[in-house]
Motif scaffolding. Sequence first.
Motif, PDB file in Angstrom:
ATOM      1  N   SER B  24       0.822  -1.208   0.000  1.00 32.90           N
ATOM      2  CA  SER B  24       0.000   0.000   0.000  1.00 32.90           C
ATOM      3  C   SER B  24       0.848   1.247   0.000  1.00 32.90           C
ATOM      4  O   SER B  24       2.030   1.217   0.371  1.00 32.90           O
ATOM      5  N   GLY B  25       0.248   2.314  -0.429  1.00 27.68           N
ATOM      6  CA  GLY B  25       0.934   3.595  -0.449  1.00 27.68           C
ATOM      7  C   GLY B  25      -0.022   4.703  -0.063  1.00 27.68           C
ATOM      8  O   GLY B  25      -1.214   4.639  -0.371  1.00 27.68           O
ATOM      9  N   ALA B  26       0.497   5.703   0.655  1.00 19.17           N
ATOM     10  CA  ALA B  26      -0.314   6.860   1.034  1.00 19.17           C
ATOM     11  C   ALA B  26       0.448   8.106   0.617  1.00 19.17           C
ATOM     12  O   ALA B  26       1.634   8.252   0.942  1.00 19.17           O
ATOM     13  N   PHE B  27      -0.226   8.981  -0.104  1.00 17.08           N
ATOM     14  CA  PHE B  27       0.440  10.154  -0.674  1.00 17.08           C
ATOM     15  C   PHE B  27      -0.331  11.423  -0.341  1.00 17.08           C
ATOM     16  O   PHE B  27      -1.560  11.429  -0.335  1.00 17.08           O
ATOM     17  N   LYS B  28       0.425  12.489  -0.096  1.00 15.17           N
ATOM     18  CA  LYS B  28      -0.190  13.777   0.244  1.00 15.17           C
ATOM     19  C   LYS B  28      -0.933  14.328  -0.960  1.00 15.17           C
ATOM     20  O   LYS B  28      -0.398  14.371  -2.063  1.00 15.17           O
ATOM     21  N   VAL B  29      -2.160  14.767  -0.708  1.00 15.40           N
ATOM     22  CA  VAL B  29      -2.879  15.490  -1.754  1.00 15.40           C
ATOM     23  C   VAL B  29      -2.578  16.973  -1.614  1.00 15.40           C
ATOM     24  O   VAL B  29      -2.522  17.711  -2.601  1.00 15.40           O
ATOM     25  N   ASP B  30      -2.421  17.413  -0.382  1.00 14.47           N
ATOM     26  CA  ASP B  30      -1.995  18.794  -0.159  1.00 14.47           C
ATOM     27  C   ASP B  30      -1.139  18.855   1.098  1.00 14.47           C
ATOM     28  O   ASP B  30      -0.899  17.827   1.731  1.00 14.47           O
ATOM     29  N   GLU B  31      -0.693  20.025   1.448  1.00 14.95           N
ATOM     30  CA  GLU B  31       0.254  20.179   2.549  1.00 14.95           C
ATOM     31  C   GLU B  31      -0.309  19.762   3.890  1.00 14.95           C
ATOM     32  O   GLU B  31       0.420  19.488   4.819  1.00 14.95           O
ATOM     33  N   SER B  32      -1.622  19.712   3.975  1.00 12.98           N
ATOM     34  CA  SER B  32      -2.230  19.384   5.262  1.00 12.98           C
ATOM     35  C   SER B  32      -2.074  17.904   5.589  1.00 12.98           C
ATOM     36  O   SER B  32      -2.179  17.490   6.732  1.00 12.98           O
ATOM     37  N   SER B  33      -1.788  17.097   4.589  1.00 15.60           N
ATOM     38  CA  SER B  33      -1.772  15.652   4.800  1.00 15.60           C
ATOM     39  C   SER B  33      -0.554  15.212   5.600  1.00 15.60           C
ATOM     40  O   SER B  33       0.519  15.797   5.512  1.00 15.60           O
ATOM     41  N   THR B  34      -0.726  14.162   6.381  1.00 14.47           N
ATOM     42  CA  THR B  34       0.388  13.584   7.140  1.00 14.47           C
ATOM     43  C   THR B  34       0.849  12.284   6.500  1.00 14.47           C
ATOM     44  O   THR B  34       1.528  11.488   7.135  1.00 14.47           O
ATOM     45  N   ARG B 314      -8.567  24.143  12.904  1.00 14.58           N
ATOM     46  CA  ARG B 314      -9.159  23.013  12.174  1.00 14.58           C
ATOM     47  C   ARG B 314      -8.061  22.297  11.399  1.00 14.58           C
ATOM     48  O   ARG B 314      -7.184  22.927  10.811  1.00 14.58           O
ATOM     49  N   LYS B 315      -8.106  20.978  11.383  1.00 13.41           N
ATOM     50  CA  LYS B 315      -7.088  20.211  10.643  1.00 13.41           C
ATOM     51  C   LYS B 315      -7.775  19.446   9.533  1.00 13.41           C
ATOM     52  O   LYS B 315      -8.640  18.609   9.783  1.00 13.41           O
ATOM     53  N   ILE B 316      -7.375  19.717   8.324  1.00 19.08           N
ATOM     54  CA  ILE B 316      -7.917  18.984   7.171  1.00 19.08           C
ATOM     55  C   ILE B 316      -6.799  18.124   6.605  1.00 19.08           C
ATOM     56  O   ILE B 316      -5.673  18.590   6.424  1.00 19.08           O
ATOM     57  N   ASN B 317      -7.101  16.894   6.359  1.00 21.76           N
ATOM     58  CA  ASN B 317      -6.093  15.945   5.882  1.00 21.76           C
ATOM     59  C   ASN B 317      -6.638  15.246   4.643  1.00 21.76           C
ATOM     60  O   ASN B 317      -7.659  14.574   4.705  1.00 21.76           O
ATOM     61  N   ARG B 318      -5.975  15.460   3.525  1.00 25.64           N
ATOM     62  CA  ARG B 318      -6.403  14.763   2.301  1.00 25.64           C
ATOM     63  C   ARG B 318      -5.269  13.855   1.847  1.00 25.64           C
ATOM     64  O   ARG B 318      -4.162  14.306   1.589  1.00 25.64           O
ATOM     65  N   THR B 319      -5.589  12.602   1.756  1.00 30.91           N
ATOM     66  CA  THR B 319      -4.556  11.607   1.422  1.00 30.91           C
ATOM     67  C   THR B 319      -5.055  10.702   0.308  1.00 30.91           C
ATOM     68  O   THR B 319      -6.196  10.260   0.322  1.00 30.91           O
ATOM     69  N   PHE B 320      -4.176  10.431  -0.643  1.00 26.37           N
ATOM     70  CA  PHE B 320      -4.477   9.508  -1.741  1.00 26.37           C
ATOM     71  C   PHE B 320      -3.844   8.162  -1.405  1.00 26.37           C
ATOM     72  O   PHE B 320      -2.673   8.102  -1.041  1.00 26.37           O
ATOM     73  N   GLU B 321      -4.618   7.092  -1.501  1.00 27.46           N
ATOM     74  CA  GLU B 321      -4.103   5.766  -1.134  1.00 27.46           C
ATOM     75  C   GLU B 321      -4.205   4.809  -2.303  1.00 27.46           C
ATOM     76  O   GLU B 321      -5.145   4.886  -3.111  1.00 27.46           O
ATOM     77  N   ILE B 322      -3.251   3.901  -2.378  1.00 29.00           N
ATOM     78  CA  ILE B 322      -3.369   2.792  -3.332  1.00 29.00           C
ATOM     79  C   ILE B 322      -3.002   1.500  -2.628  1.00 29.00           C
ATOM     80  O   ILE B 322      -2.292   1.510  -1.629  1.00 29.00           O
ATOM     81  N   GLN B 323      -3.508   0.396  -3.164  1.00 32.61           N
ATOM     82  CA  GLN B 323      -3.248  -0.894  -2.542  1.00 32.61           C
ATOM     83  C   GLN B 323      -3.214  -1.969  -3.610  1.00 32.61           C
ATOM     84  O   GLN B 323      -3.991  -1.942  -4.571  1.00 32.61           O
ATOM     85  N   LEU B 324      -2.294  -2.895  -3.417  1.00 36.78           N
ATOM     86  CA  LEU B 324      -2.228  -4.073  -4.293  1.00 36.78           C
ATOM     87  C   LEU B 324      -2.151  -5.295  -3.390  1.00 36.78           C
ATOM     88  O   LEU B 324      -1.291  -5.359  -2.508  1.00 36.78           O
ATOM     89  N   VAL B 325      -3.070  -6.214  -3.564  1.00 37.80           N
ATOM     90  CA  VAL B 325      -3.088  -7.430  -2.746  1.00 37.80           C
ATOM     91  C   VAL B 325      -3.028  -8.637  -3.659  1.00 37.80           C
ATOM     92  O   VAL B 325      -3.754  -8.701  -4.646  1.00 37.80           O
TER      93      VAL B 325
END
Lengths: 204, 336, 302
Positions: B24-34, B314-325
């Motif tokens: 899996s992978g998690a990627f920032k969509v914007d600066e708010s993402s962790t 306020r904390k906004i978190n936008r994250t893009f995820e992908i997964q391969l199983v």
Amino acid sequence: MSIQKQSFNIGLVAAAFVLAACGVKEAKKSHEGSLTLNSASYLVVESNALESASDSISGEGSVVFVAPLIEDGNNFNLKFELQDSGSLSLIAGSDNKLLQGLTLTFSRNDSVLSFETKVGDTASTSQDMGGIDATKQIAINIDVHNDETPAHILVWKHDSTEELLIDTEESSASAGNGQGNFWGLALKKAKVAVADIRAATNEE
Amino acid sequence: MLLLFSYPAQAQEGITPFVAVDMSGAFKVDESSTASDRFEVREAEFSLAAPVDHIFDGMFSIAAHSEGGAHLFELHEAWLSTTKLVPRIQLKAGQFFLGIGRLNRVHRHEWPFISAPVVHKLFFGDEGVLDSGAEVSSLLPLPFFLELSAGVTNGFVYGHSHNAGEKPRQPTHYARLATAGAALSSEALVALNYLSRTDIANERMQLFGADFVAKWAGGILQAELWQRRITPPAAKKTAEQGAYLFTGFNLIGAIATGLRFEHFSVITLEDAFGRRVNNNIVALSPQVSYRASEFAQFRSGVIFQDQTQENSARKINRTFEIQLVYIMGAHPAHEF
Amino acid sequence: MNFKSICLFLSAFFWTQTSMAKVNIVTTTSDLQALATAVGGERVAVDGLIKGSQDPHHLEAKPSFVLKVSHADLLVSNGLGLEAAWLPKVLAGARNKNILPGSLGHFIAAEGITAIDIPLTNVSRADGDVHQEGNPHITLDPERVIIIASALAIRLSELDKDGADYYQQRAGVFVKEITSKIPSWKVRLKATGISKVITYHKTLNYFLTRFQIEPAGYLEPHPGVTPTARHILDTISTAKTGQIKLILVENFFDDTAAKRIAAEAGGIRIKTVPVAVGGEPDIQTFIDLYERIVQAVEGKSS
């Protein structure tokens, strides 16, 4: 009942309402006028000539920040100055009287800054923080991961190098965990210009 | 680790080996993402399942998880079970994922979404709670489905920990009561759950929860609602509550879509004045999946998370995820 | 009423209850449900897990399956991997030790049956959903169904000794009914002149092989894999060179690929057929099922 007596009673009730309203207003005033540093409200827990300005806290005493901690891992951004023999303690995960927390103390001895942690009566061994000139303003970032046992603490220089100064997993310098969900500062011959908090980055 | 056995030998012993890899992978969509901005093998699991003898069945699995970029193999599950000793009762002993909730009982690579909902992450960890102990479960002799499970485990640690932990005052103990029903071409299962543990410092943790899953041709609806209460010995009780609701359905061919809604709040959060502090985490996560077969699938999605707390930014978190199983070998039948 | 009378009454009551207690049978497929009903008659209560219109490969271990199996005295399954994706989970959840594989209460229809389409080499998932032990769709062959019926009668007799004669008699009736039809089906199918057929999956291979019709190709490039564009082109070519006149599509599959092939190759009939008892509302027995497939080959409308 005579008109005069009715008027008196009404007046009495009205006065009671006014007084009560004033009293409430008075109580609200004490919350509205709360002390702030970088827009974060705080309460004074102890004071021995502690000075609260809009852009700093200085002197000797301790403060607790009003907003509770929500995360188990938090990152604290501190900018402060210490007089010789002065110290600044960050108390993380305490109650609202700064008790039961994990205390991280930065102490100055001449130009050397040292670091130790304490929970209750358990203290870690003090260690000198190389790379920091304690005679100048100190800017550091501190991660406290209170969800690990003991809490995992990391301290970085807050500059372009972001040099890692302390990692308690390497130095076994964490005395334990805070039990509460507030945080604060204890000052001794110190001046704090910035005390900021945000969620710590996930270590994994 | 080198395993030496040939196919005929495996077949004779009834051993079914399988490997499940979850990347899996998690990627920032914007600066708010962790997000970590990294795609990696989140987990690689090697498992063996086989009858041990005429009474017992055994399960053994080891898994490597990514921890700070390094992959460390560790024991995942190792347990013995039987339904042949006591009528209508399954006995299980060893190390296993506690039989509680929905996600905690299912291996992560079989979840219908990529990452753990907030409530699961906070109450059970990124994957789930593993411990060593014993569990007994029974399908009650009734004309309708009613299944009761209960277990006791060491409780030295709770959640994913690499340290040995300390002996708790009260070990981890839990119970689950599930019932199910069918209507038209769909079937649903709903359960109530309870878990408790008192650690060495006499801090008591209790979890109360409900889980639900309904499936029909090409669709799924799944939800969990949990409340955690922590009673420290000399401080105020705290309570947190969270839930998620997920719905998914086939779009066309091997492509499916899904949407997860979540909410989390610390119910007892107070400020230094003792005033209640309103706080919420709300998240909406749409996703799309391509399922080449039951053994290989690809998923991607976005998490829109909004965290608010009175008098805090306020904390906004936008994250893009992908997964391969993908799964190799004879994977055991899937949970409903 | 004296004590002796009460005892007699209670004894008679409980004896009749015992005598009337039926053998609780749960079958995996609707074919096996029909078979168990035919052989077991009034001495059994039969419940099936899968409907005739469902593809038995891709199911889950539903709680309703678990509940039914937990109460079963006898579980009748197909075997040859047909239920491998879900039955083990059902058995584990049911916690009924009487119906576990190897016990008297678990009857596997494929035991004692010679399978066809056994891979000559070790297969892997690259070959699709291939059953290493052979084609599992054994109930599409009337001759094999007869063998299964007889074996099931024997198993029921072992479980319910008082009913042995009854089961043997009912199995005999079932066998006679099927065997009486086989010669006419052979004649009718031969008369169609159809010697080769394309199907969607390998479901009908036992039926086709029994009646000497060659399975000439499949719409699936590999078992369990939906038709690809490349494979459709190859199948069009196969249809043309093989002069295929008929494509049979199992009624739980999509016939789009079949229609494309028929349009490109020309001169091909497409028939959608049920492949299980209960696969359509008027397919209630094995004779109904085989008759429908014969009619599909003949080109008669249903």
